[in-house]
Design a protein around this motif. Structure first.
Motif, PDB file in Angstrom:
ATOM      1  N   MET A   1     -13.412   5.105  -7.158  1.00  0.00           N
ATOM      2  CA  MET A   1     -14.330   4.505  -8.125  1.00  0.00           C
ATOM      3  C   MET A   1     -15.027   3.285  -7.512  1.00  0.00           C
ATOM      4  O   MET A   1     -14.641   2.798  -6.459  1.00  0.00           O
ATOM      5  CB  MET A   1     -13.556   4.088  -9.382  1.00  0.00           C
ATOM      6  CG  MET A   1     -12.759   5.225 -10.021  1.00  0.00           C
ATOM      7  SD  MET A   1     -13.771   6.592 -10.595  1.00  0.00           S
ATOM      8  CE  MET A   1     -14.432   5.884 -12.098  1.00  0.00           C
ATOM      9  N   ARG A   2     -16.029   2.767  -8.210  1.00  0.00           N
ATOM     10  CA  ARG A   2     -16.761   1.585  -7.750  1.00  0.00           C
ATOM     11  C   ARG A   2     -15.912   0.324  -7.811  1.00  0.00           C
ATOM     12  O   ARG A   2     -16.142  -0.609  -7.068  1.00  0.00           O
ATOM     13  CB  ARG A   2     -18.009   1.371  -8.597  1.00  0.00           C
ATOM     14  CG  ARG A   2     -19.067   2.384  -8.335  1.00  0.00           C
ATOM     15  CD  ARG A   2     -20.299   2.036  -9.107  1.00  0.00           C
ATOM     16  NE  ARG A   2     -21.334   3.004  -8.823  1.00  0.00           N
ATOM     17  CZ  ARG A   2     -22.599   2.781  -8.972  1.00  0.00           C
ATOM     18  NH1 ARG A   2     -23.009   1.621  -9.432  1.00  0.00           N
ATOM     19  NH2 ARG A   2     -23.472   3.711  -8.694  1.00  0.00           N
ATOM     20  N   ASN A   3     -14.962   0.298  -8.729  1.00  0.00           N
ATOM     21  CA  ASN A   3     -14.092  -0.877  -8.828  1.00  0.00           C
ATOM     22  C   ASN A   3     -12.909  -0.698  -7.882  1.00  0.00           C
ATOM     23  O   ASN A   3     -12.994   0.034  -6.905  1.00  0.00           O
ATOM     24  CB  ASN A   3     -13.644  -1.084 -10.282  1.00  0.00           C
ATOM     25  CG  ASN A   3     -13.012   0.166 -10.876  1.00  0.00           C
ATOM     26  OD1 ASN A   3     -12.555   1.046 -10.156  1.00  0.00           O
ATOM     27  ND2 ASN A   3     -12.973   0.247 -12.186  1.00  0.00           N
ATOM     28  N   GLU A   4     -11.815  -1.303  -8.144  1.00  0.00           N
ATOM     29  CA  GLU A   4     -10.648  -1.251  -7.259  1.00  0.00           C
ATOM     30  C   GLU A   4      -9.697  -0.111  -7.620  1.00  0.00           C
ATOM     31  O   GLU A   4      -8.511  -0.189  -7.320  1.00  0.00           O
ATOM     32  CB  GLU A   4      -9.902  -2.589  -7.316  1.00  0.00           C
ATOM     33  CG  GLU A   4     -10.725  -3.773  -6.859  1.00  0.00           C
ATOM     34  CD  GLU A   4     -11.108  -3.678  -5.385  1.00  0.00           C
ATOM     35  OE1 GLU A   4     -10.276  -3.257  -4.572  1.00  0.00           O
ATOM     36  OE2 GLU A   4     -12.262  -4.012  -5.072  1.00  0.00           O
ATOM     37  N   LYS A   5     -10.202   0.936  -8.265  1.00  0.00           N
ATOM     38  CA  LYS A   5      -9.335   2.031  -8.700  1.00  0.00           C
ATOM     39  C   LYS A   5      -9.649   3.329  -7.959  1.00  0.00           C
ATOM     40  O   LYS A   5     -10.788   3.594  -7.596  1.00  0.00           O
ATOM     41  CB  LYS A   5      -9.481   2.263 -10.205  1.00  0.00           C
ATOM     42  CG  LYS A   5      -8.944   1.121 -11.036  1.00  0.00           C
ATOM     43  CD  LYS A   5      -8.968   1.462 -12.506  1.00  0.00           C
ATOM     44  CE  LYS A   5      -8.389   0.305 -13.308  1.00  0.00           C
ATOM     45  NZ  LYS A   5      -8.278   0.639 -14.719  1.00  0.00           N
ATOM     46  N   GLU A   6      -8.582   4.116  -7.797  1.00  0.00           N
ATOM     47  CA  GLU A   6      -8.690   5.458  -7.229  1.00  0.00           C
ATOM     48  C   GLU A   6      -7.824   6.372  -8.081  1.00  0.00           C
ATOM     49  O   GLU A   6      -6.806   5.944  -8.621  1.00  0.00           O
ATOM     50  CB  GLU A   6      -8.209   5.475  -5.780  1.00  0.00           C
ATOM     51  CG  GLU A   6      -8.995   4.544  -4.884  1.00  0.00           C
ATOM     52  CD  GLU A   6      -8.473   4.509  -3.464  1.00  0.00           C
ATOM     53  OE1 GLU A   6      -7.872   5.503  -3.003  1.00  0.00           O
ATOM     54  OE2 GLU A   6      -8.663   3.467  -2.815  1.00  0.00           O
ATOM     55  N   PHE A   7      -8.233   7.631  -8.208  1.00  0.00           N
ATOM     56  CA  PHE A   7      -7.500   8.592  -9.012  1.00  0.00           C
ATOM     57  C   PHE A   7      -7.292   9.862  -8.204  1.00  0.00           C
ATOM     58  O   PHE A   7      -8.188  10.306  -7.488  1.00  0.00           O
ATOM     59  CB  PHE A   7      -8.285   8.945 -10.291  1.00  0.00           C
ATOM     60  CG  PHE A   7      -8.484   7.780 -11.208  1.00  0.00           C
ATOM     61  CD1 PHE A   7      -7.560   7.489 -12.196  1.00  0.00           C
ATOM     62  CD2 PHE A   7      -9.602   6.964 -11.095  1.00  0.00           C
ATOM     63  CE1 PHE A   7      -7.739   6.423 -13.054  1.00  0.00           C
ATOM     64  CE2 PHE A   7      -9.789   5.892 -11.938  1.00  0.00           C
ATOM     65  CZ  PHE A   7      -8.857   5.611 -12.930  1.00  0.00           C
ATOM     66  N   VAL A   8      -6.104  10.451  -8.357  1.00  0.00           N
ATOM     67  CA  VAL A   8      -5.810  11.756  -7.769  1.00  0.00           C
ATOM     68  C   VAL A   8      -5.294  12.625  -8.898  1.00  0.00           C
ATOM     69  O   VAL A   8      -4.393  12.222  -9.641  1.00  0.00           O
ATOM     70  CB  VAL A   8      -4.748  11.657  -6.654  1.00  0.00           C
ATOM     71  CG1 VAL A   8      -4.416  13.043  -6.127  1.00  0.00           C
ATOM     72  CG2 VAL A   8      -5.230  10.753  -5.539  1.00  0.00           C
TER      73      VAL A   8
ATOM     74  N   GLU B   1      -4.500   1.231  -8.403  1.00  0.00           N
ATOM     75  CA  GLU B   1      -5.357   0.062  -8.612  1.00  0.00           C
ATOM     76  C   GLU B   1      -4.934  -1.043  -7.651  1.00  0.00           C
ATOM     77  O   GLU B   1      -3.793  -1.493  -7.662  1.00  0.00           O
ATOM     78  CB  GLU B   1      -5.255  -0.438 -10.046  1.00  0.00           C
ATOM     79  CG  GLU B   1      -6.151  -1.619 -10.323  1.00  0.00           C
ATOM     80  CD  GLU B   1      -6.120  -2.077 -11.761  1.00  0.00           C
ATOM     81  OE1 GLU B   1      -6.911  -2.968 -12.090  1.00  0.00           O
ATOM     82  OE2 GLU B   1      -5.305  -1.556 -12.551  1.00  0.00           O
ATOM     83  N   SER B   2      -5.872  -1.478  -6.812  1.00  0.00           N
ATOM     84  CA  SER B   2      -5.592  -2.548  -5.860  1.00  0.00           C
ATOM     85  C   SER B   2      -5.629  -3.886  -6.575  1.00  0.00           C
ATOM     86  O   SER B   2      -6.594  -4.209  -7.257  1.00  0.00           O
ATOM     87  CB  SER B   2      -6.622  -2.543  -4.733  1.00  0.00           C
ATOM     88  OG  SER B   2      -6.537  -1.361  -3.997  1.00  0.00           O
ATOM     89  N   THR B   3      -4.543  -4.664  -6.422  1.00  0.00           N
ATOM     90  CA  THR B   3      -4.456  -5.997  -7.006  1.00  0.00           C
ATOM     91  C   THR B   3      -4.061  -6.974  -5.906  1.00  0.00           C
ATOM     92  O   THR B   3      -3.728  -6.572  -4.790  1.00  0.00           O
ATOM     93  CB  THR B   3      -3.406  -6.048  -8.143  1.00  0.00           C
ATOM     94  OG1 THR B   3      -2.113  -5.843  -7.577  1.00  0.00           O
ATOM     95  CG2 THR B   3      -3.678  -5.006  -9.203  1.00  0.00           C
ATOM     96  N   MET B   4      -4.039  -8.247  -6.236  1.00  0.00           N
ATOM     97  CA  MET B   4      -3.623  -9.266  -5.268  1.00  0.00           C
ATOM     98  C   MET B   4      -2.151  -9.091  -4.881  1.00  0.00           C
ATOM     99  O   MET B   4      -1.753  -9.418  -3.778  1.00  0.00           O
ATOM    100  CB  MET B   4      -3.846 -10.667  -5.845  1.00  0.00           C
ATOM    101  CG  MET B   4      -5.310 -10.975  -6.091  1.00  0.00           C
ATOM    102  SD  MET B   4      -6.286 -11.009  -4.589  1.00  0.00           S
ATOM    103  CE  MET B   4      -5.811 -12.598  -3.965  1.00  0.00           C
TER     104      MET B   4
ATOM    105  N   GLN C   1       3.797  -1.856  -0.492  1.00  0.00           N
ATOM    106  CA  GLN C   1       2.497  -2.153  -1.111  1.00  0.00           C
ATOM    107  C   GLN C   1       2.435  -1.690  -2.561  1.00  0.00           C
ATOM    108  O   GLN C   1       1.583  -2.142  -3.296  1.00  0.00           O
ATOM    109  CB  GLN C   1       1.363  -1.463  -0.332  1.00  0.00           C
ATOM    110  CG  GLN C   1       1.149  -1.994   1.062  1.00  0.00           C
ATOM    111  CD  GLN C   1       0.095  -1.181   1.761  1.00  0.00           C
ATOM    112  OE1 GLN C   1       0.263   0.012   1.984  1.00  0.00           O
ATOM    113  NE2 GLN C   1      -1.004  -1.833   2.100  1.00  0.00           N
ATOM    114  N   LEU C   2       3.316  -0.765  -2.957  1.00  0.00           N
ATOM    115  CA  LEU C   2       3.228  -0.142  -4.275  1.00  0.00           C
ATOM    116  C   LEU C   2       3.941  -0.946  -5.346  1.00  0.00           C
ATOM    117  O   LEU C   2       5.034  -1.462  -5.138  1.00  0.00           O
ATOM    118  CB  LEU C   2       3.791   1.273  -4.218  1.00  0.00           C
ATOM    119  CG  LEU C   2       3.087   2.234  -3.280  1.00  0.00           C
ATOM    120  CD1 LEU C   2       3.793   3.576  -3.294  1.00  0.00           C
ATOM    121  CD2 LEU C   2       1.622   2.401  -3.622  1.00  0.00           C
ATOM    122  N   ILE C   3       3.297  -1.010  -6.519  1.00  0.00           N
ATOM    123  CA  ILE C   3       3.879  -1.618  -7.707  1.00  0.00           C
ATOM    124  C   ILE C   3       3.824  -0.547  -8.788  1.00  0.00           C
ATOM    125  O   ILE C   3       2.750  -0.109  -9.176  1.00  0.00           O
ATOM    126  CB  ILE C   3       3.059  -2.837  -8.181  1.00  0.00           C
ATOM    127  CG1 ILE C   3       2.928  -3.860  -7.069  1.00  0.00           C
ATOM    128  CG2 ILE C   3       3.687  -3.449  -9.425  1.00  0.00           C
ATOM    129  CD1 ILE C   3       1.911  -4.936  -7.375  1.00  0.00           C
TER     130      ILE C   3
END
Length: 123
Positions: A53-60, A81-84, A118-120
């Motif tokens: 997606m255009r934001n910090e999200k990806e979907f599978v 979703e990429s976060t800090m 890296q995963l939460i």
């Protein structure tokens, strides 16, 4: 003109050109590899697809449907979703994605790969 089919995860190309009377073999061969984007997406219905997606999200998930605006319906979805703090992972049964926010489609992909640190996981 070569024949084949368009498939999810790859293109082997099929295009039949009408007899125009003045086309070269090179032009016909180039036209045989042309695939319309919506045609490729249509061949991926029922298959795994990775959507960035255009934001910090990806979907599978499994593609269940789409329209001419590339609005998408996915089932058995994993959201990244990429976060800090890292990458937040969320499981969803079904989702509708607005085509205005879709940046890239990767048919046949299992999605991004991240290291475990890296995963939460969301609850």
């Amino acid at each position: 003109v070569e024949s084949g089919s368009v498939g999810c995860g790859g293109i082997s190309g099929e295009c039949r050109m009408g007899d125009r009377g003045s086309g070269s073999v090179a032009v016909q061969a180039a036209a045989s590899s042309v695939v319309l984007p919506l045609e490729l997406i249509d061949k991926c219905i029922g298959s795994k697809i990775w959507i960035i997606m255009r934001n910090e999200k990806e979907f599978v998930g499994t593609l269940r449907g789409f329209d001419e605006f590339v609005n998408l319906v996915l089932e058995d979805v994993t959201e990244f979703e990429s976060t800090m703090e890292g990458v937040l992972v969320n499981k969803l049964d079904q989702i509708f994605l607005n085509g205005n926010n879709v940046c890239m489609l990767l048919p046949g992909s299992e999605g991004p790969t991240y290291s475990l640190d890296q995963l939460i996981s969301s609850t």
